[in-house]
Design a protein around this motif. Structure first.
Motif, short mmCIF file in Angstrom:
data_model
loop_
_atom_site.label_atom_id
_atom_site.label_comp_id
_atom_site.label_asym_id
_atom_site.label_seq_id
_atom_site.Cartn_x
_atom_site.Cartn_y
_atom_site.Cartn_z
N MET A 296 0.83 -1.19 0.00
CA MET A 296 0.00 0.00 0.00
C MET A 296 0.87 1.24 0.00
O MET A 296 1.84 1.32 0.76
N ILE A 297 0.53 2.20 -0.85
CA ILE A 297 1.22 3.48 -0.84
C ILE A 297 0.22 4.57 -0.46
O ILE A 297 -0.95 4.54 -0.83
N ARG A 298 0.72 5.54 0.32
CA ARG A 298 -0.10 6.65 0.79
C ARG A 298 0.04 7.80 -0.20
O ARG A 298 1.13 8.35 -0.37
N LEU A 299 -1.07 8.17 -0.81
CA LEU A 299 -1.05 9.16 -1.88
C LEU A 299 -1.49 10.54 -1.42
O LEU A 299 -0.92 11.55 -1.84
N VAL A 300 -2.53 10.59 -0.60
CA VAL A 300 -3.09 11.86 -0.14
C VAL A 300 -3.22 11.81 1.37
O VAL A 300 -3.64 10.79 1.94
N SER A 301 -2.87 12.91 2.04
CA SER A 301 -3.01 13.00 3.49
C SER A 301 -3.23 14.46 3.87
O SER A 301 -2.51 15.34 3.42
N GLY A 302 -4.25 14.72 4.67
CA GLY A 302 -4.50 16.07 5.13
C GLY A 302 -5.29 16.94 4.17
O GLY A 302 -5.31 18.17 4.33
N ALA A 303 -5.96 16.34 3.20
CA ALA A 303 -6.80 17.12 2.30
C ALA A 303 -8.08 17.54 3.03
O ALA A 303 -8.49 16.89 3.99
N PRO A 304 -8.74 18.61 2.61
CA PRO A 304 -10.02 18.96 3.22
C PRO A 304 -11.02 17.81 3.08
O PRO A 304 -11.03 17.10 2.08
N LYS A 305 -11.85 17.64 4.10
CA LYS A 305 -12.84 16.56 4.08
C LYS A 305 -14.01 16.98 3.21
O LYS A 305 -15.01 17.50 3.69
N GLN A 306 -13.85 16.74 1.92
CA GLN A 306 -14.84 17.13 0.92
C GLN A 306 -14.61 16.30 -0.34
O GLN A 306 -13.63 15.54 -0.43
N PRO A 307 -15.49 16.39 -1.32
CA PRO A 307 -15.28 15.63 -2.57
C PRO A 307 -14.02 16.08 -3.30
O PRO A 307 -13.71 17.28 -3.36
#
Length: 328
Positions: A296-307
């Motif tokens: 598993m690779i982590r691509l996104v972290s800490g983005a706004p909780k939205q679409p």
């Protein structure tokens, strides 16, 4: 996804079982309830330990953690399991990680051994490639924790993420019951912090999204380029390949496998732009995730909780994509 954020599908178990097992009628013999006593442990092999048996474990409090090294739900529980081994192994707790693979690459010794190293696991690991421990436990999910008392009786079973303070409290009770008067250390910092913050909510977060033909749902992922479809994954055959995945959440991860070269790179775009501050742990400052392992690779972290719209681009032939997972 369940409320406890765990894999709970027998179809997932069947993916990891050789066809010969299915032809022998294994699918008709799936367990329906958890064991009540510590079962025989007959894995393919052991890592970090000599073979362990119920007889050898008499007098010990035993925690069996059914896990899979690419599973985000297990990865989130791992710090607590490691803390229990750290704090209580010398007092009579034996933690055993029973690794049951979800994907074919998870059966390969080199991959799982690297996963054990990458996750920093030093407690005994039972490699359950053909699922004998899974079946003996009556297991039905990843991850699940089974706690047995010093007489080998099942105390409790916890499915998925959370309840770490409850699990640790029960471990402590069983250790004292096994050795009255035992002096225990303070509750672990990990469980103490969890009790204050509680389990994060995943309400409204996009569920795990499989890409292969067997569990993929048409329309959830858009592929551009020359992709070959297989049961568990899609594989880029040649040229540039693009995967577009709409999701709602704060984090995004992908289970991947590099091609024949053993190395691959994926450019990450979030909402049509090269990813910046929201990049995950496995993405460089240039917005590219480079990897040389199946996992598993982590691509996104800490983005706004939205679409959001996640776009991945690769030019490496043979790269495979298996499943997206998301978090809040």
């Amino acid at each position: 996804m369940t409320n406890t954020m765990a894999h709970q599908r027998w179809t997932q178990l069947l993916i990891g079982i050789p066809l010969a097992f299915l032809l022998m009628g294994f699918a008709a013999q799936l367990p329906t309830r958890a064991t009540t006593t510590l079962p025989a442990l007959k894995p393919e092999r052991w890592v970090n330990s000599v073979p362990l048996t119920p007889n050898a474990l008499k007098g010990k409090v035993v925690l069996i953690d059914v896990w899979e090294y690419t599973c985000i739900n297990w990865i989130r529980t791992s710090p607590y399991v490691k803390a229990w081994h750290r704090d209580y192994a010398s007092l009579g707790l034996v933690v055993i990680g029973a690794h049951a693979p979800e994907f074919e690459f998870g059966r390969q010794a080199a991959n799982i051994d690297r996963g054990i190293r990458d996750h920093g696991l030093t407690y005994p690991i039972a490699i359950d490639n053909d699922f004998p421990i899974w079946r003996a436990l009556g297991n039905d999910a990843w991850p699940v924790k089974y706690l047995f008392d010093a007489q080998g009786k099942l105390v409790n079973r916890w499915v998925g993420e959370g309840q770490y303070d409850e699990i640790e409290a029960e471990i402590r009770r069983q250790l004292v019951a096994a050795k009255p008067g035992a002096q225990l250390p303070p509750v672990s910092p990990e469980a103490t912090a969890f009790k204050k913050t509680g389990q994060p909510s995943y309400f409204g977060i996009t569920g795990e999204t499989y890409i292969g033909d067997e569990r993929g749902r048409p329309g959830t992922v858009v592929l551009e380029g020359d992709w070959q479809h297989a049961r568990q994954y899609v594989e880029l055959r040649k040229g540039a390949g693009k995967i577009t995945m709409p999701f709602t959440g704060v984090e995004a991860n992908l289970v991947v496998q590099p091609g024949p070269s053993g190395h691959a790179a994926i450019t990450v775009l979030l909402d049509g732009k090269p990813i910046g501050a929201e990049r995950g742990r496995d993405v460089g400052t240039d917005g590219v995730a480079r990897f040389d392992r199946s996992g598993m690779i982590r691509l996104v972290s800490g983005a706004p909780k939205q679409p959001h719209v996640l776009t991945l681009v690769s030019n490496d032939p043979g790269v495979r994509a298996f499943v997206f997972t998301f978090g809040g």
